[in-house]
Design an enzyme around this catalytic site. Structure first.
Site, PDB file in Angstrom:
ATOM      1  N   LYS A  85      35.365 -12.034 -12.642  1.00  0.00           N
ATOM      2  CA  LYS A  85      34.253 -11.635 -11.765  1.00  0.00           C
ATOM      3  C   LYS A  85      33.561 -10.406 -12.332  1.00  0.00           C
ATOM      4  O   LYS A  85      34.165  -9.342 -12.470  1.00  0.00           O
ATOM      5  CB  LYS A  85      34.781 -11.355 -10.354  1.00  0.00           C
ATOM      6  CG  LYS A  85      33.667 -11.061  -9.362  1.00  0.00           C
ATOM      7  CD  LYS A  85      34.157 -11.202  -7.951  1.00  0.00           C
ATOM      8  CE  LYS A  85      33.075 -10.890  -6.943  1.00  0.00           C
ATOM      9  NZ  LYS A  85      33.564 -11.086  -5.577  1.00  0.00           N
TER      10      LYS A  85
ATOM     11  N   CYS B 280      35.223  -4.186  -8.805  1.00  0.00           N
ATOM     12  CA  CYS B 280      35.008  -3.569  -7.508  1.00  0.00           C
ATOM     13  C   CYS B 280      34.661  -2.096  -7.704  1.00  0.00           C
ATOM     14  O   CYS B 280      35.282  -1.399  -8.513  1.00  0.00           O
ATOM     15  CB  CYS B 280      36.244  -3.691  -6.643  1.00  0.00           C
ATOM     16  SG  CYS B 280      37.490  -2.598  -7.193  1.00  0.00           S
TER      17      CYS B 280
ATOM     18  N   ILE C 215      35.810  -0.564   1.281  1.00  0.00           N
ATOM     19  CA  ILE C 215      37.125  -0.873   1.875  1.00  0.00           C
ATOM     20  C   ILE C 215      38.236  -0.279   1.013  1.00  0.00           C
ATOM     21  O   ILE C 215      39.232   0.224   1.515  1.00  0.00           O
ATOM     22  CB  ILE C 215      37.320  -2.409   2.002  1.00  0.00           C
ATOM     23  CG1 ILE C 215      36.141  -3.085   2.740  1.00  0.00           C
ATOM     24  CG2 ILE C 215      38.667  -2.734   2.659  1.00  0.00           C
ATOM     25  CD1 ILE C 215      35.947  -2.688   4.159  1.00  0.00           C
TER      26      ILE C 215
ATOM     27  N   ASN D 298      29.501  -9.022  -8.260  1.00  0.00           N
ATOM     28  CA  ASN D 298      30.153  -8.173  -7.279  1.00  0.00           C
ATOM     29  C   ASN D 298      29.072  -7.240  -6.699  1.00  0.00           C
ATOM     30  O   ASN D 298      27.884  -7.391  -6.991  1.00  0.00           O
ATOM     31  CB  ASN D 298      31.293  -7.386  -7.940  1.00  0.00           C
ATOM     32  CG  ASN D 298      32.400  -7.069  -6.940  1.00  0.00           C
ATOM     33  OD1 ASN D 298      32.120  -6.642  -5.812  1.00  0.00           O
ATOM     34  ND2 ASN D 298      33.646  -7.274  -7.336  1.00  0.00           N
TER      35      ASN D 298
HETATM   36  C1  LIG Z   1      33.564  -6.132   3.038  1.00  0.00           C
HETATM   37  C2  LIG Z   1      33.568  -6.663   1.645  1.00  0.00           C
HETATM   38  C3  LIG Z   1      34.778  -6.743   0.931  1.00  0.00           C
HETATM   39  C4  LIG Z   1      34.814  -7.232  -0.370  1.00  0.00           C
HETATM   40  N1  LIG Z   1      36.006  -7.321  -1.032  1.00  0.00           N
HETATM   41  C5  LIG Z   1      36.054  -7.851  -2.281  1.00  0.00           C
HETATM   42  C6  LIG Z   1      37.306  -8.029  -2.956  1.00  0.00           C
HETATM   43  O1  LIG Z   1      38.385  -7.791  -2.424  1.00  0.00           O
HETATM   44  N2  LIG Z   1      37.264  -8.528  -4.234  1.00  0.00           N
HETATM   45  C7  LIG Z   1      36.081  -8.864  -4.863  1.00  0.00           C
HETATM   46  O2  LIG Z   1      36.099  -9.308  -6.021  1.00  0.00           O
HETATM   47  N3  LIG Z   1      34.894  -8.746  -4.218  1.00  0.00           N
HETATM   48  C8  LIG Z   1      34.854  -8.246  -2.963  1.00  0.00           C
HETATM   49  N4  LIG Z   1      33.641  -8.150  -2.303  1.00  0.00           N
HETATM   50  C9  LIG Z   1      32.408  -8.615  -2.980  1.00  0.00           C
HETATM   51  C10 LIG Z   1      31.997 -10.030  -2.528  1.00  0.00           C
HETATM   52  O3  LIG Z   1      33.001 -10.978  -2.793  1.00  0.00           O
HETATM   53  C11 LIG Z   1      30.675 -10.473  -3.217  1.00  0.00           C
HETATM   54  O4  LIG Z   1      30.854 -10.484  -4.612  1.00  0.00           O
HETATM   55  C12 LIG Z   1      29.510  -9.548  -2.893  1.00  0.00           C
HETATM   56  O5  LIG Z   1      29.588  -9.065  -1.574  1.00  0.00           O
HETATM   57  C13 LIG Z   1      28.141 -10.235  -3.088  1.00  0.00           C
HETATM   58  O6  LIG Z   1      28.013 -11.395  -2.281  1.00  0.00           O
HETATM   59  P1  LIG Z   1      27.359 -11.381  -0.788  1.00  0.00           P
HETATM   60  O7  LIG Z   1      26.030 -10.702  -0.911  1.00  0.00           O
HETATM   61  O8  LIG Z   1      27.269 -12.843  -0.404  1.00  0.00           O
HETATM   62  O9  LIG Z   1      28.295 -10.623   0.070  1.00  0.00           O
HETATM   63  C14 LIG Z   1      33.589  -7.666  -0.993  1.00  0.00           C
HETATM   64  C15 LIG Z   1      32.389  -7.597  -0.279  1.00  0.00           C
HETATM   65  C16 LIG Z   1      32.361  -7.116   1.026  1.00  0.00           C
HETATM   66  C17 LIG Z   1      31.045  -7.087   1.767  1.00  0.00           C
END
Ligand SMILES: Cc1cc2nc3c(=O)[nH]c(=O)nc-3n(C[C@H](O)[C@H](O)[C@H](O)COP(=O)(O)O)c2cc1C
Length: 305
Positions: free
Chosen positions: A166, A131, A72, A193
């Site tokens: 994070k 990120c 993104i 992350n």
């Molecule tokens: C579409 C998308 C956008 C994300 N945006 C952010 C963000 O803005 N800041 C952040 O720290 N992590 C971001 N993440 C990471 C998630 O918060 C999380 O750490 C990561 O996806 C692992 O967890 P999950 O497997 O449950 O998604 C994003 C993940 C996805 C899929």
């Protein structure tokens, strides 16, 4: 006597141990038709920067086996718009708000934190030093001890809000990053992350993401996330929010057993918009079945075979 599901992350009291993964739950309002925001332990909103960011070119997401890649690029309207446009809606709920913060320089991180510190209705700051999708900053800070130390120290001075750092999984030794963040004054850690990855379409012979690389999330990363949470829990003594592939209550229980005090549901929300609430209910029904009165009894209590 009723069951206790509440946990504390620094000064934040969560009524249950489930928050939303930053970037997967917008600013809360987008999902509020599907989810009662009073039912989650905390709302973690998507990353905010000092000025508005446009994000990366499309396509920005692609589905992968048991997960997805996203690039993104942290599109957002900037911290002042967040405070004036998004925060008032969130104030009506009895749920702490954690704001994910991104920046391209140490000063930018600190300034965003300073503005959030003054805003009414923010309980915590989640420092996104991890990120993988932004060219300058972000992961650059989170993948070295020096980088983490510098950002966390600066933000620590800028705010007395609960500070959660994070961590990026894109490192060789995550415990070194965890220790650096704790030594620099973070109150808590969240991990993981996304893992840096890519996808290629063999028929067009092109990358599937305009950005080429993206962050892998979803059930595919759960074993890696669990391993890192467990390692970090052994290494430091601050609360941990664990995440990576959680879609059910028992997924969350595994993270608690590994040493997380709370969990976040990210990609799971894209499959089921009320996944975070279902996960919280799933933890409660697991506790009932296992005759556990207090969720905190689970934390770090995994046994070896
Ligand atoms: C579409 C998308 C956008 C994300 N945006 C952010 C963000 O803005 N800041 C952040 O720290 N992590 C971001 N993440 C990471 C998630 O918060 C999380 O750490 C990561 O996806 C692992 O967890 P999950 O497997 O449950 O998604 C994003 C993940 C996805 C899929």
């Amino acid at each position: 006597m009723g069951m206790n599901l509440s946990v504390e992350i620094g000064k934040i009291r969560m009524k249950n141990p489930v928050t939303t993964g930053s970037g997967t739950f917008g600013s809360g309002q987008e999902l509020s038709d599907f989810v009662d925001l009073n039912m989650v332990g905390a709302i973690t909103v998507k990353g905010v920067s000092l000025e508005p960011w446009k994000g990366n070119p499309y396509p920005r997401t692609v589905e992968t086996p048991a997960g997805m890649l996203n690039a993104i690029g942290l599109q957002n309207d900037g911290v002042d718009n967040f405070i004036s446009q998004k925060l008032p809606f969130l104030r009506q709920f009895d749920t702490p708000v954690i704001v994910n913060v991104v920046g391209q320089s140490v000063e930018e991180y600190a300034e965003v934190a300073r503005r959030l510190d003054k805003a009414e209705g923010v309980s915590g700051i989640e420092l996104n030093v991890s990120c993988p999708n932004v060219k300058q900053g972000c992961m650059v800070f989170g993948t070295s001890v020096e980088g983490i130390t510098e950002v966390v120290q600066a933000v620590r001075q800028a705010t007395s809000l609960t500070l959660i750092t994070k961590l990026s999984p894109n490192v060789t030794d995550i415990t070194a990053m965890a220790r650096a963040a704790v030594d620099a004054g973070t109150d808590a850690l969240s991990l993981i992350n996304t893992l840096l990855g890519t996808a290629i379409d063999p028929w067009t012979q092109t990358f599937r993401l305009a950005n080429i690389t993206g962050g892998l999330s979803g059930p595919a990363i759960k074993p890696v996330a669990l391993r890192m949470v467990w390692q970090v829990a052994q290494a430091v003594d601050v609360p941990i929010i664990g995440m990576g592939g959680i879609v059910t209550g028992t997924d969350a229980v595994e993270f608690l057993l590994a040493g997380a005090d709370a969990v976040a549901v990210g990609t799971g929300t894209f499959i089921n918009p009320k996944a975070a609430v279902d996960v919280a209910e799933g933890i409660a029904s697991y506790m009932e079945k296992m005759k556990i009165d207090d969720v905190r009894e689970l934390v770090g209590s995994v046994k070896t075979l």
